[in-house]
Write an enzyme that holds these catalytic residues in place. Structure first.
Site, PDB file in Angstrom:
ATOM      1  N   ASP A  46       0.980  -1.252  -0.010  1.00  0.00           N
ATOM      2  CA  ASP A  46       0.119  -0.078   0.007  1.00  0.00           C
ATOM      3  C   ASP A  46       0.808   1.373   0.019  1.00  0.00           C
ATOM      4  O   ASP A  46       2.258   1.105   0.203  1.00  0.00           O
ATOM      5  CB  ASP A  46      -0.869  -0.011   1.070  1.00  0.00           C
TER       6      ASP A  46
ATOM      7  N   ASN B  44      -7.323  -3.443  14.313  1.00  0.00           N
ATOM      8  CA  ASN B  44      -8.638  -3.497  14.060  1.00  0.00           C
ATOM      9  C   ASN B  44      -8.796  -4.616  13.165  1.00  0.00           C
ATOM     10  O   ASN B  44      -9.797  -5.003  12.202  1.00  0.00           O
ATOM     11  CB  ASN B  44      -9.700  -2.341  13.294  1.00  0.00           C
TER      12      ASN B  44
ATOM     13  N   HIS C 254      -7.068  -5.259  10.342  1.00  0.00           N
ATOM     14  CA  HIS C 254      -6.985  -5.011   8.895  1.00  0.00           C
ATOM     15  C   HIS C 254      -5.710  -5.692   8.408  1.00  0.00           C
ATOM     16  O   HIS C 254      -4.579  -5.824   9.224  1.00  0.00           O
ATOM     17  CB  HIS C 254      -6.929  -3.461   8.402  1.00  0.00           C
TER      18      HIS C 254
ATOM     19  N   GLU D  75      -9.853  -2.539   5.496  1.00  0.00           N
ATOM     20  CA  GLU D  75     -10.447  -2.210   6.595  1.00  0.00           C
ATOM     21  C   GLU D  75     -11.679  -3.020   6.843  1.00  0.00           C
ATOM     22  O   GLU D  75     -12.424  -3.532   6.074  1.00  0.00           O
ATOM     23  CB  GLU D  75     -10.956  -0.814   6.671  1.00  0.00           C
TER      24      GLU D  75
HETATM   25  C1  F6R Z   1       1.328  -1.587   6.142  1.00  0.00           C
HETATM   26  C2  F6R Z   1       0.141  -2.503   6.008  1.00  0.00           C
HETATM   27  C3  F6R Z   1      -0.548  -2.301   7.482  1.00  0.00           C
HETATM   28  C4  F6R Z   1       0.154  -2.466   8.650  1.00  0.00           C
HETATM   29  C5  F6R Z   1      -0.511  -2.535  10.017  1.00  0.00           C
HETATM   30  C6  F6R Z   1       0.208  -2.725  11.204  1.00  0.00           C
HETATM   31  O1  F6R Z   1       2.018  -1.747   4.906  1.00  0.00           O
HETATM   32  O2  F6R Z   1      -0.365  -2.652   5.065  1.00  0.00           O
HETATM   33  O3  F6R Z   1      -1.564  -3.305   7.440  1.00  0.00           O
HETATM   34  O4  F6R Z   1       0.798  -3.730   8.693  1.00  0.00           O
HETATM   35  O5  F6R Z   1      -1.233  -1.280  10.077  1.00  0.00           O
HETATM   36  O6  F6R Z   1       0.970  -1.560  11.307  1.00  0.00           O
HETATM   37  P1  F6R Z   1       2.190  -1.585  12.264  1.00  0.00           P
HETATM   38  O7  F6R Z   1       3.027  -2.564  11.972  1.00  0.00           O
HETATM   39  O8  F6R Z   1       2.639  -0.118  12.535  1.00  0.00           O
HETATM   40  O9  F6R Z   1       1.567  -1.831  13.832  1.00  0.00           O
END
Ligand code: F6R
Length: 234
Positions: free
Chosen positions: A62, A128, A130, A135
């Site tokens: 992303d 959450n 994701h 989401e």
């Molecule tokens: C990042 C992504 C997100 C993160 C998730 C956890 O490229 O796609 O799904 O992996 O938000 O974020 P952290 O590792 O910062 O807790």
């Protein structure tokens, strides 16, 4: 789905690194990469390894809409800092956050995934549940798309910005269907604030309310978590 529980984040990163290295030694050439705090230890191990990616492709999950690749908060910038400056790939792809033809960008990204099917996908987990920026409520059939980030995600990611207002509201993200095409998936999660999402992902029903629960239906997934993230598993 295999679940590995380790006592520290460092041990989790080591475990993920072993799987990454095995895949590489077994001929994986197309790597799906994530950003965020979770994969930092893994990227450090890769940086310090003797692996050479000059004939490999990386495709990130992303990118924020509206940020240029040089913006210090962009995922382009993160990947350069954490990996690509030391370990360049033959080609590294992230969505272009400044694309004016957004649908063209989305279609081209999905096409990339057909040209370079992902052999090994790294995932983090949102609190959450994701994965990528898919989401809660995202259909399991979703391919690459533009996402309105959930308030919880904006709050969580504001730690990287001056304040919550500066966090972009939208991102381009690979969809759940795009992620599920990867041959092998390794998801990492650390800390108590991921424990509910981990429990729902591993032992809850497969439901769009828990995007990561779709991983239960994938044939080759390993979940690597620390004891705190595992604290709600029975
Ligand atoms: C990042 C992504 C997100 C993160 C998730 C956890 O490229 O796609 O799904 O992996 O938000 O974020 P952290 O590792 O910062 O807790």
């Amino acid at each position: 789905m295999k679940v590995i529980i380790k006592s520290s984040e460092h041990d989790c990163a080591q475990e993920a690194f072993s799987l990454f290295q095995n895949a590489y030694q077994n001929g994986a050439k197309h790597f799906g990469l994530a950003t965020g705090t979770t994969p930092l230890g893994l990227y450090e191990l890769i940086r310090n390894s003797n692996m050479d990616f000059s004939d490999c492709i990386s495709i990130n999950l992303d990118e924020y809409v509206g940020l240029s690749r040089d913006n210090a908060h962009s995922y382009h910038h993160y990947m350069k800092e954490q990996l690509f400056a030391v370990k360049p790939f033959k080609h590294s792809f992230l969505p272009n956050g400044l694309a004016t033809d957004e649908q063209g960008e989305i279609d081209a990204y999905e096409q990339l995934l057909s040209t370079y099917p992902i052999d090994f996908q790294i995932l983090g987990l949102g609190s959450n549940a994701h994965i990528g920026f898919n989401e809660p409520g995202t259909p399991f059939t979703q391919t690459t798309h533009k996402v309105k980030l959930a308030d919880a995600t904006i709050r969580a990611n504001s730690r990287f910005f001056e304040n919550e207002q500066e966090v972009p509201q939208y991102a381009f993200s690979m969809g759940l269907a795009s992620i599920m095409k990867a041959k092998e998936i390794v998801l990492l999660a650390f800390g108590r604030n991921k424990a509910q999402a981990v429990a729902d992902l591993v032992q809850g029903p497969v439901t769009v309310d828990v995007p990561a629960s779709i991983l239960q239906t994938h044939p080759n997934v390993t979940i690597i978590i620390d004891e705190q993230a595992a604290s709600l598993l029975h």
